[in-house]
Design an enzyme around this catalytic site. Sequence first.
Site, mmCIF file in Angstrom:
data_model
loop_
_atom_site.group_PDB
_atom_site.id
_atom_site.type_symbol
_atom_site.label_atom_id
_atom_site.label_comp_id
_atom_site.label_asym_id
_atom_site.label_seq_id
_atom_site.Cartn_x
_atom_site.Cartn_y
_atom_site.Cartn_z
ATOM 1 N N TYR A 1 40.089 39.807 35.467
ATOM 2 C CA TYR A 1 39.551 38.503 35.895
ATOM 3 C C TYR A 1 38.206 38.245 35.205
ATOM 4 O O TYR A 1 37.967 37.178 34.650
ATOM 5 C CB TYR A 1 39.391 38.524 37.415
ATOM 6 N N ARG B 1 53.192 24.250 42.419
ATOM 7 C CA ARG B 1 54.266 24.030 43.389
ATOM 8 C C ARG B 1 53.713 23.340 44.645
ATOM 9 O O ARG B 1 52.504 23.390 44.905
ATOM 10 C CB ARG B 1 54.962 25.329 43.772
ATOM 11 N N GLN C 1 41.874 27.055 47.407
ATOM 12 C CA GLN C 1 40.731 27.065 48.330
ATOM 13 C C GLN C 1 39.706 25.985 47.968
ATOM 14 O O GLN C 1 39.253 25.242 48.835
ATOM 15 C CB GLN C 1 40.038 28.444 48.326
HETATM 16 C C1 AKB Z 1 36.869 36.718 43.778
HETATM 17 O O1 AKB Z 1 36.426 37.443 44.689
HETATM 18 O O2 AKB Z 1 37.679 37.081 42.923
HETATM 19 C C2 AKB Z 1 36.313 35.311 43.680
HETATM 20 C C3 AKB Z 1 35.147 35.241 42.751
HETATM 21 C C4 AKB Z 1 33.836 35.790 43.171
HETATM 22 O O3 AKB Z 1 35.255 34.740 41.673
HETATM 23 N N1 AKB Z 1 35.956 34.824 44.975
#
Ligand code: AKB
Length: 318
Positions: free
Chosen positions: A143, A36, A12
């Site tokens: 994350y 890829r 993105q």
């Molecule tokens: C997500 O929603 O994981 C990302 C971010 C806020 O890092 N867009």
Amino acid sequence: MRKILVTGALGQIGSELTMGLRKIYGNDNVIASSRRIKEGHEDLMESGVFEIVNVTDGKQLAEVVRKHKVNTIIHLAAILSAVGEEKPALAWDVNMNGLYNVLEVAREENCAVFTPSSIAAFGDSTPKDNTPQDTIQRPNTMYGVTKVAGELLCDYYYHKFGVDTRGVRFPGLISYETLPGGGTTDYAVHIYYDALKNKKYTSFIAKGTKMDMMYMPDALDAITKLLEADPSKLIHRNAFNVTAMSFEPEEIAASIKKIIPEFELDYDVDPVRQAIADSWPNSLDDSAAREEWGWDPKYDLDAMTKDMLEKLKIKLGL
Ligand code: AKB
């Protein structure tokens, strides 16, 4: 002159950033890479050098950096929050080992590094409103864990080895060129597609959930500005809070309704993504970025909505 390698160049951010950087630094000085080839990115792959790079393969990454005499790595390849909860081991591998490989090759080959952190680096115990630049960071997603660890790792490589590392904590990014891949803030992109195609959208994020957001032109501006900022002015090198707006689903819907009056919003909340959103700030304090390198976003919600709908209409042939 900069010789830039962009990882995750077909994602993105990467797909728009690579073309923007090629305009600034020249087509031959910006090497796009991705693990890829993806259909729909022919312009990008043909307008300059394109290399296959899987960032978890340090040897492959180092070969490409040496081959093209790269001196700046913009590292965007990452697994986002929602996919990270489905596949935590993959998120750890790509986000941590990928970043470690980037920093190691940067140390060996004397490269500068830009890599984004995220609002995901905050958690439930972080102050929610006007979230300070320096505050509690105890995220509860994989994350988020990788983003906090990444901020610290970039600080470490700067202090220990003198690698010129820089980064911002991006909020949700909204763009029309390439769809985001598996984040929590993605609803704020999908809503525009559905508004144009179906005049209605079902949100997986609940009413009243505020999150920081930014339109892609401002995000690209943040990257290029911080990359070229005077290093003597940078106190917070790797984790600048940046934001352009903060809204809840009904506010983006109200903005769309100003242009498409018949637009309707309803909800089918996804508990996983809702829990992630609830753990993130409502709005960031980005004064450090404004003071240290002149961060100054241009788009508010209505300006973004107008531009998004105009550009998407053309893209979707409507
Ligand atoms: C997500 O929603 O994981 C990302 C971010 C806020 O890092 N867009």
